[in-house]
Design an enzyme around this catalytic site. Sequence first.
Site, short mmCIF file in Angstrom:
data_model
loop_
_atom_site.label_atom_id
_atom_site.label_comp_id
_atom_site.label_asym_id
_atom_site.label_seq_id
_atom_site.Cartn_x
_atom_site.Cartn_y
_atom_site.Cartn_z
N MET A 18 0.84 -1.20 0.00
CA MET A 18 0.00 0.00 0.00
C MET A 18 0.88 1.26 0.00
O MET A 18 1.98 1.25 0.56
CB MET A 18 -0.91 0.01 1.22
CG MET A 18 -1.99 -1.06 1.14
SD MET A 18 -3.07 -1.07 2.56
CE MET A 18 -3.94 0.48 2.31
N PHE A 19 0.39 2.30 -0.62
CA PHE A 19 1.04 3.61 -0.70
C PHE A 19 2.30 3.61 -1.58
O PHE A 19 3.09 4.55 -1.53
CB PHE A 19 1.43 4.16 0.69
CG PHE A 19 0.30 4.13 1.67
CD1 PHE A 19 -0.76 5.01 1.56
CD2 PHE A 19 0.28 3.20 2.70
CE1 PHE A 19 -1.81 4.97 2.47
CE2 PHE A 19 -0.76 3.15 3.61
CZ PHE A 19 -1.81 4.03 3.50
N GLY A 21 2.37 3.57 -4.88
CA GLY A 21 2.19 4.25 -6.16
C GLY A 21 1.68 3.34 -7.27
O GLY A 21 1.82 3.65 -8.44
N GLU A 89 -6.68 -2.85 -8.03
CA GLU A 89 -6.97 -3.66 -6.84
C GLU A 89 -7.30 -5.11 -7.21
O GLU A 89 -8.24 -5.71 -6.69
CB GLU A 89 -8.14 -3.05 -6.04
CG GLU A 89 -7.94 -1.60 -5.64
CD GLU A 89 -6.96 -1.40 -4.48
OE1 GLU A 89 -6.34 -2.40 -4.02
OE2 GLU A 89 -6.81 -0.25 -4.04
P1 ADP Z 1 -1.08 2.44 -4.04
O1 ADP Z 1 -2.03 2.27 -5.19
O2 ADP Z 1 0.18 1.62 -4.20
O3 ADP Z 1 -1.71 2.25 -2.69
P2 ADP Z 1 -1.22 5.23 -4.74
O4 ADP Z 1 -0.79 5.31 -6.18
O5 ADP Z 1 -2.69 5.32 -4.46
O6 ADP Z 1 -0.55 3.95 -4.06
O7 ADP Z 1 -0.55 6.42 -3.91
C1 ADP Z 1 0.81 6.72 -3.93
C2 ADP Z 1 1.01 8.02 -3.15
O8 ADP Z 1 0.82 7.76 -1.76
C3 ADP Z 1 2.38 8.63 -3.19
O9 ADP Z 1 2.59 9.38 -4.37
C4 ADP Z 1 2.35 9.53 -1.96
O10 ADP Z 1 1.74 10.77 -2.28
C5 ADP Z 1 1.42 8.80 -1.01
N1 ADP Z 1 2.05 8.16 0.15
C6 ADP Z 1 1.47 8.06 1.38
N2 ADP Z 1 2.27 7.40 2.25
C7 ADP Z 1 3.39 7.05 1.59
C8 ADP Z 1 4.59 6.33 1.95
N3 ADP Z 1 4.79 5.84 3.18
N4 ADP Z 1 5.54 6.15 1.00
C9 ADP Z 1 5.35 6.67 -0.24
N5 ADP Z 1 4.25 7.34 -0.64
C10 ADP Z 1 3.26 7.55 0.25
#
Ligand code: ADP
Length: 186
Positions: A18-19, A21, A89
């Site tokens: 998660m988070f 990108g 997802e």
């Molecule tokens: P995912 O789909 O992998 O959950 P998203 O593409 O929705 O990720 O979101 C990525 C964004 O999350 C990053 O660009 C940043 O703004 C934010 N973010 C929040 N927490 C973190 C973290 N611990 N490390 C990196 N990015 C983070």
Amino acid sequence: MKLTPRMGGWIEIVCGPMFSGKTEELIRRLVRAQIAKQKVEIFKPAIDNRYSEGYIVSHNNRKIKSVVISDPHEILAHIDEADVIGVDEAQFFDKSIVEVCRSLANSGKRVVIAGLEKDYMGRPFGPMPELLIEAEFISKVLAICVICGDPANYSQRLSHEGGQVVVGEADKYEARCRTCFDPPHP
Ligand code: ADP
Ligand code: ZN
């Protein structure tokens, strides 16, 4: 003998915790396809209604229109003339997503998938292992560990709920590296 590539379909996956990108990268690839005037259709599972019904939305608030489905076979009914199929997802779908993506790629489509490959215990999540072995291209993205700043490959669940599927965001999960990851003890 000269071999000319036929340019059939293929499957590409963006995976990570998660988070990391994944959704951001999925949206980036799909928007570029749209700019190139390719027809793009995007799907997400009904379970993930975190932000918006008709869109997939990244944590940094980029978004793109998507269709909510509960059964992967619904993709086949919605693709029309699509050149590119996006799936976000993917870990929440049942294993029939693998066969659906395989048949889309076999019929010449570009299939771009984003999904969490590990659950809150660090175990393989849903159909992701099978999707990863089916894919031609795999991009692994990482977050930043919120405890120490190292590359984060794990999603730490902060709540004490059990069960593989507990939908939530920064209220329930944070990105952790392998040293700081502390899976709940059953
Ligand atoms: P995912 O789909 O992998 O959950 P998203 O593409 O929705 O990720 O979101 C990525 C964004 O999350 C990053 O660009 C940043 O703004 C934010 N973010 C929040 N927490 C973190 C973290 N611990 N490390 C990196 N990015 C983070
Ligand atoms: Zn750490």
